[in-house]
Design a protein around this motif. Structure first.
Motif, PDB file in Angstrom:
ATOM      1  N   GLN A   1      -4.307 -13.549 -22.734  1.00 57.74           N
ATOM      2  CA  GLN A   1      -3.552 -13.557 -21.485  1.00 57.74           C
ATOM      3  C   GLN A   1      -4.374 -14.205 -20.368  1.00 57.74           C
ATOM      4  O   GLN A   1      -5.601 -14.271 -20.435  1.00 57.74           O
TER       5      GLN A   1
ATOM      6  N   GLY B   1      -1.873  -7.021 -18.622  1.00 60.76           N
ATOM      7  CA  GLY B   1      -3.172  -6.431 -18.353  1.00 60.76           C
ATOM      8  C   GLY B   1      -3.833  -7.165 -17.198  1.00 60.76           C
ATOM      9  O   GLY B   1      -3.258  -8.073 -16.596  1.00 60.76           O
TER      10      GLY B   1
ATOM     11  N   GLN C   1      -2.623  -0.219 -21.500  1.00 59.20           N
ATOM     12  CA  GLN C   1      -1.986  -1.495 -21.155  1.00 59.20           C
ATOM     13  C   GLN C   1      -3.005  -2.563 -20.760  1.00 59.20           C
ATOM     14  O   GLN C   1      -2.646  -3.577 -20.164  1.00 59.20           O
ATOM     15  N   GLN C   2      -4.279  -2.321 -21.090  1.00 64.16           N
ATOM     16  CA  GLN C   2      -5.361  -3.278 -20.839  1.00 64.16           C
ATOM     17  C   GLN C   2      -5.527  -3.588 -19.350  1.00 64.16           C
ATOM     18  O   GLN C   2      -5.777  -4.721 -18.950  1.00 64.16           O
TER      19      GLN C   2
ATOM     20  N   GLU D   1      -9.403  -7.226 -22.205  1.00 64.54           N
ATOM     21  CA  GLU D   1      -8.895  -6.698 -23.485  1.00 64.54           C
ATOM     22  C   GLU D   1     -10.024  -6.497 -24.497  1.00 64.54           C
ATOM     23  O   GLU D   1      -9.954  -6.979 -25.628  1.00 64.54           O
TER      24      GLU D   1
ATOM     25  N   PRO E   1     -10.669  -2.209 -21.061  1.00 64.36           N
ATOM     26  CA  PRO E   1      -9.741  -3.219 -20.540  1.00 64.36           C
ATOM     27  C   PRO E   1     -10.447  -4.365 -19.823  1.00 64.36           C
ATOM     28  O   PRO E   1      -9.994  -5.502 -19.869  1.00 64.36           O
TER      29      PRO E   1
ATOM     30  N   TYR F   1     -13.716  -9.397 -27.138  1.00 68.42           N
ATOM     31  CA  TYR F   1     -13.137  -9.515 -25.799  1.00 68.42           C
ATOM     32  C   TYR F   1     -12.510 -10.890 -25.605  1.00 68.42           C
ATOM     33  O   TYR F   1     -12.739 -11.822 -26.389  1.00 68.42           O
ATOM     34  N   THR F   2     -11.724 -11.003 -24.546  1.00 71.06           N
ATOM     35  CA  THR F   2     -11.142 -12.280 -24.144  1.00 71.06           C
ATOM     36  C   THR F   2     -11.871 -12.774 -22.908  1.00 71.06           C
ATOM     37  O   THR F   2     -11.957 -12.053 -21.906  1.00 71.06           O
TER      38      THR F   2
ATOM     39  N   ARG G   1     -10.880 -15.854 -27.246  1.00 66.24           N
ATOM     40  CA  ARG G   1     -11.183 -14.575 -27.887  1.00 66.24           C
ATOM     41  C   ARG G   1     -12.547 -14.697 -28.560  1.00 66.24           C
ATOM     42  O   ARG G   1     -12.778 -15.605 -29.374  1.00 66.24           O
TER      43      ARG G   1
END
Length: 570
Positions: free
Chosen positions: A45, A198, A244-245, A307, A338, A370-371, A377
């Protein structure tokens, strides 16, 4: 000499067999990989930043009369923190971590909620939308929520409107007389705005929230002495955020009791952090203003991951007992984060469940999935291998006393909130006594019974005493409840090198800086790094000057017999 499994002889990059020392995971304790789609529950995201700003009358009172040349207008009554916030964010919009998809949004609140449509649908200007009636708001959130596309806007596409908004925002509320604070409602609305993607919520709060949901009671008389939350609203909401991150960070700029113990729950379980600036005022407390501005710059510029999940792996003979730090423990060895940032720290308490006789060494591995802010990612892997010994003397001689202090501080912080400060203090005293007793009883060469502690942990009793005297664990009623709660939170979340400065600050003599310093080259400049001095008055020279670094503050101590020449030249 490398003794590794045969699989490590194959290099997956060159697809050939050869020297395993070429492989990063063999050479380095920390490596990072690009994750495949197997590690994605959904596509990465965009970076989402939502700012919640308290604009009640209490926030107005943190201001001053000032002329602001950056935005070319006269502020007759400046929102102290809000003006600083707008200026610093304006300067750092380009520094926010992210990519072309990054989105940003703002909510302000007092007894009402104010939305800002920053989209380009209004001829280059922003539009304010107000929700005045907050009664039973929880049941009608979907009705009052504007179109999210106008609230959370693309940073690069709407940059001009965002800059105009930051320019004008302090003027909008400079004469606000609303005294109430609807923080709880703002947090619920923020959840609605970010629940699909998120992201990060940043809250700036100047007073105790007093409008339901999330209203907290004003304290009459003495401040509370028990460090337990007075409401579970923020804990429950934080758990919803984590699912919900969404992470929530708090900047508390209060002049009165704000119940930090309760409010910090919104950050504790969502992987956020808490910043605390007591008695914040633009003219009366310039030191707090400077702290706030420096912290905010760092906060906006530092790297961030979204995330994230973190897992600790260890041999079967060992088991994880407890995680320490802000995040949600999903399972015994899995922590949901998150948001993750370079200033976060975590501790793990590991128990020996079975014999280690068959092991020459044990290996711990922490994997962080993690992103990145660029939408990649990634998996970062930390590996640590430690030798095993049955001899207590060997263990004590090779111990990391600062790591021990950091873990003990986290355990003591937990005990302070679940039991009492007194029990935490007793626990630290027992640690120091038990270590000395154990090392003495296992030292066969110590015939006289004299006090002996191995060199590697010789300062542990001193550090325990420093912790007992610290703001977090000091006995008595001289420490305000919010201040104690803040430092207890730091015990759980600060990296070791910063936490040690709080317990045992760095003291540097600066009157001998040119004579007794280590010179370090910094580009074309030479920096003089003085040696640290012991924290004992016997090492203080009345003719000298010293800098004391406590991590949160830096103090300068001037000896009473300091020379006039030094004072004038420095």
């Amino acid at each position: 000499l490398y003794i590794v499994p045969q699989e490590f002889l194959f290099d997956p990059v060159s697809k050939t067999y050869g020297d395993p020392s070429r492989r990063p995971e063999v050479r380095f304790g920390t490596v990072e990989y690009t994750a495949t789609s197997d590690y994605m529950a959904r596509p990465p995201q965009p970076a989402m930043y939502l700012f919640l700003l308290d604009v009640s009358h209490n926030a107005v009172q943190t201001g001053q009369f000032t002329v602001n040349f950056r935005f070319s207008y006269l502020l007759k009554k400046c929102l102290g923190y809000l003006q600083s916030f707008c200026e610093i964010l304006f300067e750092n919009l380009s520094s926010l971590p992210g990519d072309a998809r990054t989105k940003i949004g703002f909510l302000t609140y007092d007894s009402r909620i104010h939305f800002y449509d920053l989209s380009d649908r209004h001829n280059g200007t922003f539009r304010i939308m107000i929700v005045p009636d907050l009664e039973n708001i929880e049941s009608k959130l979907d009705e009052v929520l504007p179109v999210p596309d106008g609230i959370m806007v693309n940073l690069s596409e709407c940059r001009t409107i965002i800059e105009s908004f930051l320019d004008q925002l302090p003027k909008v509320y400079q004469n606000n007389h609303e005294t109430d604070s609807a923080l709880g409602t703002s947090l619920l609305i923020a959840e609605k705005l970010l629940h699909q993607t998120g992201g990060r919520i940043t809250v700036f709060q100047t007073r105790l929230p007093n409008i339901n949901p999330g209203a907290l009671n004003e304290q009459t008389g003495k401040e509370p002495t028990v460090l337990t939350p007075t409401s579970d609203f923020y804990k429950k909401l934080s758990l919803d955020y984590a699912s919900q991150q969404i992470a929530c960070d708090l900047f508390l700029l209060n002049s009165h009791y704000i119940d930090l113990t309760t409010l910090s729950c919104i950050s504790k379980y969502s992987g956020g952090e808490v910043k605390y600036y007591p008695n914040f005022h633009a003219t009366h407390s310039p030191d707090q203003v400077e702290r706030f501005e420096n912290d905010l710059r760092r906060y906006l510029q530092r790297k961030i991951g979204f995330e994230a999940v973190m897992r600790l792996r260890s041999p079967p003979a060992l088991s994880i007992q407890t995680f320490y730090g802000n995040g949600f423990v999903r399972s015994v060895d899995l922590l949901v984060l998150p948001n993750i940032n370079p200033d976060a720290a975590f501790g793990m308490q590991v128990a020996i469940e079975d014999s280690l006789a068959q092991y020459k060494s044990v290996t711990f591995q922490v994997a962080l999935l993690y992103t990145s802010s660029k939408g990649e990612r990634r998996i970062r892997v930390h590996t640590l291998s430690l030798p095993v010994s049955a001899a207590l003397k060997d263990i004590c001689s090779n111990a990391d006393q600062e790591a021990m202090v950091a873990l003990i501080a986290k355990m003591a912080a937990d005990r302070s909130t679940t039991s009492s400060i007194q029990e935490a203090r007793e626990g630290m005293t027992n640690v120091a006594c038990d270590v000395i007793k154990a090392t003495m009883s296992n030292d066969s060469s110590n015939r006289t019974g004299s006090l002996y502690v191995p060199h590697a942990i010789r300062l542990l009793p001193l550090y325990m005493l420093s912790m007992i005297k610290s703001t977090a664990f000091r006995a008595g009623s001289s420490i305000k409840a919010d201040e104690r709660a803040y430092y207890i939170d730091l015990c759980k979340t600060l990296p070791t090198k910063y936490l040690m400065k709080i317990f045992y600050p760095d003291l540097y003599p600066i009157h001998t800086i040119e004579d007794q310093s280590r010179i370090v080259q910094d580009g074309e400049d030479e920096l003089y790094i003085p040696a640290r001095a012991h924290l004992s008055f016997q090492y203080i020279d009345a003719h000298g000057a010293y800098i004391l670094d406590t991590n949160e503050y830096i103090y300068i101590y001037i000896g009473r017999a300091i020379s006039d020449h030094f004072v004038q030249s420095v």
